[in-house]
Design an enzyme around this catalytic site. Structure first.
Site, short mmCIF file in Angstrom:
data_model
loop_
_atom_site.label_atom_id
_atom_site.label_comp_id
_atom_site.label_asym_id
_atom_site.label_seq_id
_atom_site.Cartn_x
_atom_site.Cartn_y
_atom_site.Cartn_z
N HIS A 120 -6.09 2.44 1.63
CA HIS A 120 -5.26 3.59 1.99
C HIS A 120 -5.78 4.32 3.23
O HIS A 120 -5.04 4.59 4.17
CB HIS A 120 -5.22 4.62 0.85
CG HIS A 120 -4.70 4.06 -0.44
ND1 HIS A 120 -3.62 3.23 -0.51
CD2 HIS A 120 -5.12 4.22 -1.71
CE1 HIS A 120 -3.40 2.91 -1.78
NE2 HIS A 120 -4.30 3.50 -2.52
N ASP A 131 0.90 -1.15 0.00
CA ASP A 131 0.00 0.00 0.00
C ASP A 131 0.94 1.20 0.00
O ASP A 131 1.56 1.51 1.02
CB ASP A 131 -0.88 0.01 1.26
CG ASP A 131 -1.84 1.20 1.25
OD1 ASP A 131 -1.52 2.24 0.64
OD2 ASP A 131 -2.93 1.09 1.84
N HIS A 132 1.06 1.85 -1.17
CA HIS A 132 2.14 2.83 -1.29
C HIS A 132 1.96 4.01 -0.33
O HIS A 132 2.92 4.71 -0.04
CB HIS A 132 2.31 3.29 -2.74
CG HIS A 132 1.22 4.18 -3.23
ND1 HIS A 132 0.06 3.71 -3.75
CD2 HIS A 132 1.13 5.53 -3.27
CE1 HIS A 132 -0.71 4.73 -4.09
NE2 HIS A 132 -0.09 5.85 -3.81
#
Ligand code: NAP
Length: 484
Positions: free
Chosen positions: A240, A177-178
């Site tokens: 996110h 999950d950047h």
């Protein structure tokens, strides 16, 4: 302020989907930047893998073009790109067919760290896992990096976890999950757990509410098919925003290490309250003078998928009971910004009288576009004329603090890919976390699906549907302005 670089061990990294959008825009530039920083050893190999009929020179040209377009020119001088491209290779293969896999197995060094980045559509994850296993690449120092979306609901996420677990140990699986790789997100943990100042106040006694906003100006062009099946709840909220919520709300882990951090995040998700129908606002953007509306973008006049969602939830534990959490995310909004605002309660008594107005300290963690941290404090308005109070920011913008070096701070993908090579899973989601997030999300989606509810319309370039403002007004609160 020079950033410290510790080189990683030599590795082979295979990017499945090496010709795709994510590889071109994020993964390959990120690897190049780490190469320029001296973190990637000269013996490392980066291997693109996909069905396109590239030869090695063709793929290297593709990589060179991506870097030239997307990396700041200051990093592209001299022979750096050529040196990097020398480490780049290409294998033509199909995730669903056997051709090419033996060749891949032969060029991968069995004695090294081997990372396989699944940058393909999720339907192919199981095929990749299975073929890696069958061709003897699943054991030893192997890691797989799995992109989002991780499942479409709880059942599919459990199935995917089970499929991966069939061939890989949980310690080998890096669900990316950047958002977790962003500098400010990690700074959030530093602020909370390395300073004495905030943590004693970090609870429902002192915090009035927390609001998290992830606003985008773009629509869903180019991703219409995927997005119309997902919507804002699945695309942003379940992953996110949930991760940001976890980091802001979790208890201090005993150590900054994968098991401890992920245990604490899991406890937050498990303590999340159900969301009542009246605490959710869903929206779909309308056409603007120069852009299509959502329904035209997806080519489906009857779509009930939301491009905006705002909701209110709570966390039923000792720390947070009574503090609402307001979350909103959407497309085609007024500005592109992501921030978390911790809004502290008013002082219990104002010695300055009613005229001084109400003032609350707000700690804002800005994730994009200008990463930084801002603390709103109340001071006396300078000058004569009595005791008038104003709110001013104590501002720590990374761009200002670091100056030109800010451009060189590793971005999220750089950091996360290097973490994969180092074998550090702290900033990656564990299987049980993802499942818990879906367990919370599924009933919320079911509520509106059962009723066949349509999202509200909102103007492109606005802060979202009017009703989203009402979600907070009705509690005597308001959203922070969406601004760049
Ligand atoms: P994309 O542009 O459509 O690229 C897909 C890649 O998969 C291409 O390299 C394609 O190459 C390859 N591919 C397709 N079918 C294949 C097969 N049968 N065997 C082997 N390779 C195959 O998609 P993307 O935007 O890069 O997204 C990749 C993944 O990242 C998806 O899971 C997506 O949800 C996720 N993601 C993307 C972004 C983003 O910004 N793009 C952001 C977050 C997550 P060939 O056609 O040459 O085979």
């Amino acid at each position: 302020m020079a950033t410290r670089v510790i080189p990683v061990d030599p590795f082979d990294l295979v990017v499945f989907g090496g010709t795709g959008d994510l590889a071109r825009r994020k993964i390959l530039p990120a690897l190049y930047r780490r190469f320029c920083a001296g973190q990637i050893p000269k013996e490392a190999n980066i291997i693109g893998a996909a069905r396109t009929d590239f030869d090695e020179a063709g793929y290297r040209a593709f990589v060179r073009d991506a870097i030239t377009e997307l990396v700041p020119a200051v990093l592209c001088a001299g022979d750096a790109i050529a040196a990097f491209c020398n480490r780049v290779h290409y294998i033509k293969l199909d995730a669903r067919e056997d051709d090419g896999w033996e060749t891949l197995a032969q060029i991968i060094n069995p004695d090294r760290i081997r990372a396989f980045y699944f940058s393909v559509r999720p339907e192919l994850f199981a095929d990749l896992a299975e073929r890696l296993y069958r061709h003897g690449m699943a054991s030893g120092e192997t890691r797989i990096v799995v992109e989002k979306p991780f499942g479409h609901d709880l059942a599919s996420a459990c199935e995917l976890n089970a499929t991966l677990a069939h061939h890989f140990d949980e310690t080998q699986i890096y669900r990316i999950d950047h958002y977790l790789g962003k500098e400010t997100v990690q700074n959030l943990m530093a602020i909370r757990f390395a300073n004495m100042l905030f943590e004693p106040l970090w609870n429902s006694q002192y915090v009035d509410h927390i609001q998290i906003t992830v606003a985008e100006t773009v629509g869903i062009a180019g991703r219409a098919e995927y997005y119309d099946r997902a919507g804002a709840m699945r695309d942003m909220m379940q992953n996110h925003m949930m991760q940001l919520l976890c980091l802001i709300a979790m208890e201090p882990p005993a150590k900054f290490e994968p098991g401890a951090v992920r245990d604490e995040k899991l406890k937050v998700i498990r303590a999340l309250d159900d969301v009542a129908p009246e605490d959710i606002v869903r929206g779909q953007y309308d056409a603007s003078s120069d852009k299509l509306g959502y329904l035209d973008d997806v080519g489906n006049a009857n779509s009930t998928t939301e491009s905006f969602i705002a909701l209110k939830t709570g966390i039923s534990n000792w720390r947070w009971a009574g503090t609402p959490f307001y979350l909103r995310t959407g497309k085609r909004l007024k500005a592109r910004t992501s921030e978390i605002a911790v809004v502290f309660k008013d002082a219990p008594h104002s010695i300055f009288g009613a005229d001084a107005g109400r003032h609350a300290n707000i700690l804002t963690i800005v994730l994009q576009p200008n990463e930084g941290i801002e603390l709103g404090v109340t001071i006396k308005e300078p000058g004569p004329g009595g005791m008038r109070l104003i709110d001013v920011p104590l501002d720590m913008s990374f761009a200002e603090t670091l100056g030109p070096e800010a451009e060189l701070v590793p971005d999220a993908y750089e950091r996360l890919i290097m973490d994969v090579i180092r074998g550090n899973q702290t900033l990656f989601m564990r299987g049980d976390e993802v499942e818990a997030a879906w367990r919370w999300t599924d009933p919320i989606i079911a509520q509106w699906q059962e009723k066949g509810e349509k999202p509200l319309r909102y103007e492109s370039g606005s802060p979202g549907p009017e009703d989203a403002l009402g979600l907070m007004y009705r509690d005597g609160r308001h959203w922070r302005e969406i601004r760049e």
